[in-house]
Every structure is written in structure tokens, then in C-alpha cells.
Design a protein around this motif. Structure first.
Motif, short mmCIF file in Angstrom:
data_model
loop_
_atom_site.label_atom_id
_atom_site.label_comp_id
_atom_site.label_asym_id
_atom_site.label_seq_id
_atom_site.Cartn_x
_atom_site.Cartn_y
_atom_site.Cartn_z
N LEU A 1 0.83 -1.21 0.00
CA LEU A 1 0.00 0.00 0.00
C LEU A 1 0.86 1.26 0.00
CD1 LEU A 1 -2.88 -1.01 2.44
CD2 LEU A 1 -2.90 -1.00 -0.07
N LEU A 2 2.00 1.22 0.69
CA LEU A 2 2.92 2.36 0.68
C LEU A 2 3.40 2.63 -0.75
CD1 LEU A 2 4.98 1.54 3.87
CD2 LEU A 2 3.49 3.52 3.55
N HIS A 3 3.69 1.57 -1.47
CA HIS A 3 4.12 1.71 -2.86
C HIS A 3 2.96 2.22 -3.73
CE1 HIS A 3 6.66 0.89 -6.32
NE2 HIS A 3 5.64 0.28 -6.89
N ALA A 4 1.78 1.63 -3.54
CA ALA A 4 0.61 2.01 -4.35
C ALA A 4 0.16 3.44 -4.06
CB ALA A 4 -0.54 1.03 -4.10
N ALA A 5 0.39 3.94 -2.85
CA ALA A 5 0.00 5.31 -2.52
C ALA A 5 0.79 6.33 -3.33
CB ALA A 5 0.19 5.57 -1.03
N GLN A 6 1.92 5.91 -3.89
CA GLN A 6 2.74 6.80 -4.72
C GLN A 6 2.54 6.55 -6.21
OE1 GLN A 6 6.87 7.43 -3.12
NE2 GLN A 6 6.31 5.65 -1.88
N ASP A 7 1.59 5.68 -6.55
CA ASP A 7 1.39 5.31 -7.94
C ASP A 7 0.94 6.51 -8.77
OD1 ASP A 7 1.01 2.31 -9.27
OD2 ASP A 7 0.01 3.93 -10.38
N ASP A 8 1.36 6.56 -10.02
CA ASP A 8 0.94 7.65 -10.89
C ASP A 8 -0.46 7.46 -11.44
OD1 ASP A 8 1.61 5.55 -12.56
OD2 ASP A 8 2.86 6.74 -13.90
N ASP B 1 12.86 10.65 2.83
CA ASP B 1 12.39 11.48 1.73
C ASP B 1 10.92 11.83 1.88
OD1 ASP B 1 11.56 8.81 1.02
OD2 ASP B 1 11.26 9.51 -1.04
N ALA B 2 10.56 12.97 1.36
CA ALA B 2 9.20 13.48 1.50
C ALA B 2 8.18 12.57 0.83
CB ALA B 2 9.11 14.89 0.92
N ALA B 3 8.52 11.99 -0.32
CA ALA B 3 7.55 11.13 -1.02
C ALA B 3 7.22 9.89 -0.20
CB ALA B 3 8.11 10.72 -2.38
N GLY B 4 8.23 9.29 0.43
CA GLY B 4 7.99 8.11 1.27
C GLY B 4 7.15 8.45 2.49
N ARG B 5 7.42 9.60 3.10
CA ARG B 5 6.63 10.02 4.25
C ARG B 5 5.20 10.36 3.84
NH1 ARG B 5 10.15 13.70 8.35
NH2 ARG B 5 11.23 11.95 9.31
N ALA B 6 5.06 11.01 2.69
CA ALA B 6 3.72 11.34 2.20
C ALA B 6 2.92 10.07 1.94
CB ALA B 6 3.80 12.20 0.94
N ALA B 7 3.56 9.06 1.36
CA ALA B 7 2.87 7.79 1.12
C ALA B 7 2.47 7.15 2.43
CB ALA B 7 3.78 6.85 0.32
N ALA B 8 3.37 7.17 3.42
CA ALA B 8 3.05 6.59 4.72
C ALA B 8 1.91 7.36 5.38
CB ALA B 8 4.29 6.60 5.61
N LEU B 9 1.90 8.66 5.25
CA LEU B 9 0.82 9.46 5.81
C LEU B 9 -0.50 9.16 5.12
CD1 LEU B 9 0.26 11.54 7.99
CD2 LEU B 9 0.81 13.33 6.34
N ALA B 10 -0.47 8.94 3.80
CA ALA B 10 -1.68 8.58 3.07
C ALA B 10 -2.22 7.24 3.54
CB ALA B 10 -1.41 8.54 1.56
N VAL B 11 -1.33 6.25 3.71
CA VAL B 11 -1.76 4.92 4.17
C VAL B 11 -2.29 5.01 5.60
CG1 VAL B 11 -0.96 2.59 4.74
CG2 VAL B 11 -0.27 3.66 2.59
N LEU B 12 -1.62 5.80 6.43
CA LEU B 12 -2.10 5.97 7.81
C LEU B 12 -3.48 6.61 7.82
CD1 LEU B 12 -1.49 5.70 10.82
CD2 LEU B 12 -0.41 7.96 10.70
N SER B 13 -3.67 7.62 6.99
CA SER B 13 -4.98 8.27 6.89
C SER B 13 -6.05 7.29 6.43
CB SER B 13 -4.88 9.45 5.92
OG SER B 13 -6.15 10.02 5.70
N ASP B 14 -5.72 6.49 5.44
CA ASP B 14 -6.68 5.51 4.93
C ASP B 14 -7.06 4.50 6.00
OD1 ASP B 14 -6.50 6.76 2.44
OD2 ASP B 14 -4.95 5.37 1.74
#
Length: 182
Positions: free
Chosen positions: A76-83, A126-139
Motif C-alpha cells: 500500500l505504501l508503494h501504491a499510494a505513490q502510484d501515478d 524522503d518526503a515522497a515516502g513520508r507522504a505515502a506513509a501518511l496517506a496509508v495511515l490516513s486511509d
């Protein structure tokens, strides 16, 4: 708790039967690694198909998917950064389902170190990894009942107070987590 969850379309308000859950659970050991691998495929249609299959597995297996939370969160962390927006939406649905039936403290232990950029979590700063983690946490938090999320409040507050989160892109992620916590 799982039996009272409102599942996303097309699953509706009726929980899966024990027989359907049993079939999916029996297939998880063989199918889950392939689904998680396909979420990283180079073609968007294959990633979206894998995202849909993972969401279906989460909806049908319910709490039986909990032992696989680590690999699922990694995917999910990877998918949260998907284009591809469809892949991100399916990952968000899956995250909410995981939040609804997995132990919140296990989710916190798995995701919060990545939000915080803890080196011991294997997270990058990195910001992208943290943003993805924050998105997964929010979900995941959005899928939790209030009493489920309550034990996470102190750790969520500490994570949101982290100065590095102020610079995240997109900046709407922190308010998204706050809204999930309301």
C-alpha cells in the motif's frame, strides 16, 4: 466489528459468508505474494487489477488478513505513490478495510515509524515516502471505529507534530489525516 462494517462497492452491506471467507483465506498464502508483486508491475492496468484483487481479498478475508499486515502495508505504501489514480483509490479502499479489522496498535507500529522517518523502520527520510506513509495511515484510520482509533491518539498527535511533515507534498495529506481522526 468486521460483521458490522460497511464494505465498499460492489460488496454492499452484507458481510461475506463464512464459506466465501474460507475459500479466500485458503488461497491467501499462494495468491497474496503474487498480488503484492503485481502492485509493482510496470503497466497501470495490471497494477489496478492487482489493487482490485487485494481490495477484494481484504473485503472477503477480513480479520484473517491481519497476519499479513506487514507485506500488505508495504504494498500500500508503494501504491499510494502510484501515478495512476485508480491504483491509488483501490489502495485507499484496501487501507480503510485493513483499518477496520486489524489491531490499530499493529497498524501504528507498522506505519507510524515510516511517517516519522524512523531509520529503524527501514523508512527513508524522503518526503515522497513520508507522504505515502501518511496517506496509508490516513486511509487505515478512516476505516477504524472511534473506539478503535482512540489508543492511537497520542502517537498520531506526536507524528503530526513532527516538523518534517510540514514540508510534505502534497500539503493536503496532514489535514486528510486530521479529518480521518475526527
Amino acid at each position: 466489528l468486521y460483521d458490522s462494517m460497511l464494505l465498499p462497492d460492489p460488496f454492499g452491506e452484507t458481510p461475506p459468508t463464512p464459506a466465501s471467507r474460507g475459500i479466500v483465506v485458503s488461497l491467501l498464502p499462494a495468491a497474496l505474494p503474487k498480488l503484492l508483486e503485481a502492485l509493482g508491475d510496470w503497466t497501470a492496468p495490471r497494477r489496478a487489477a492487482a489493487g482490485g484483487a487485494l481490495r477484494t481479498a481484504a473485503a472477503l478475508a477480513g480479520p484473517c488478513l491481519a497476519p499479513h499486515i506487514g507485506p500488505c502495508v508495504g504494498a500500500l505504501l508503494h501504491a499510494a505513490q502510484d501515478d495512476d489514480a485508480a491504483v491509488r483509490a483501490l489502495a485507499a479502499d484496501t487501507g480503510a478495510l485493513l483499518g477496520g479489522f486489524c489491531d490499530p496498535l499493529v497498524i501504528a507500529h507498522t506505519v507510524l515509524p515510516k511517517v516519522e522517518g524512523s531509520a529503524s523502520s527501514g523508512a527513508t527520510s524522503d518526503a515522497a515516502g513520508r507522504a505515502a506513509a501518511l496517506a496509508v495511515l490516513s486511509d487505515t484510520v478512516s476505516g477504524m471505529a472511534i473506539d478503535q482509533a482512540a489508543p492511537l491518539a497520542p502517537r498520531l498527535a506526536a507524528a503530526l507534530a513532527c516538523p518534517a511533515l510540514a514540508a510534505l507534498d502534497p500539503p493536503e495529506l496532514a489535514p486528510r489525516l486530521l479529518s480521518a481522526c475526527e
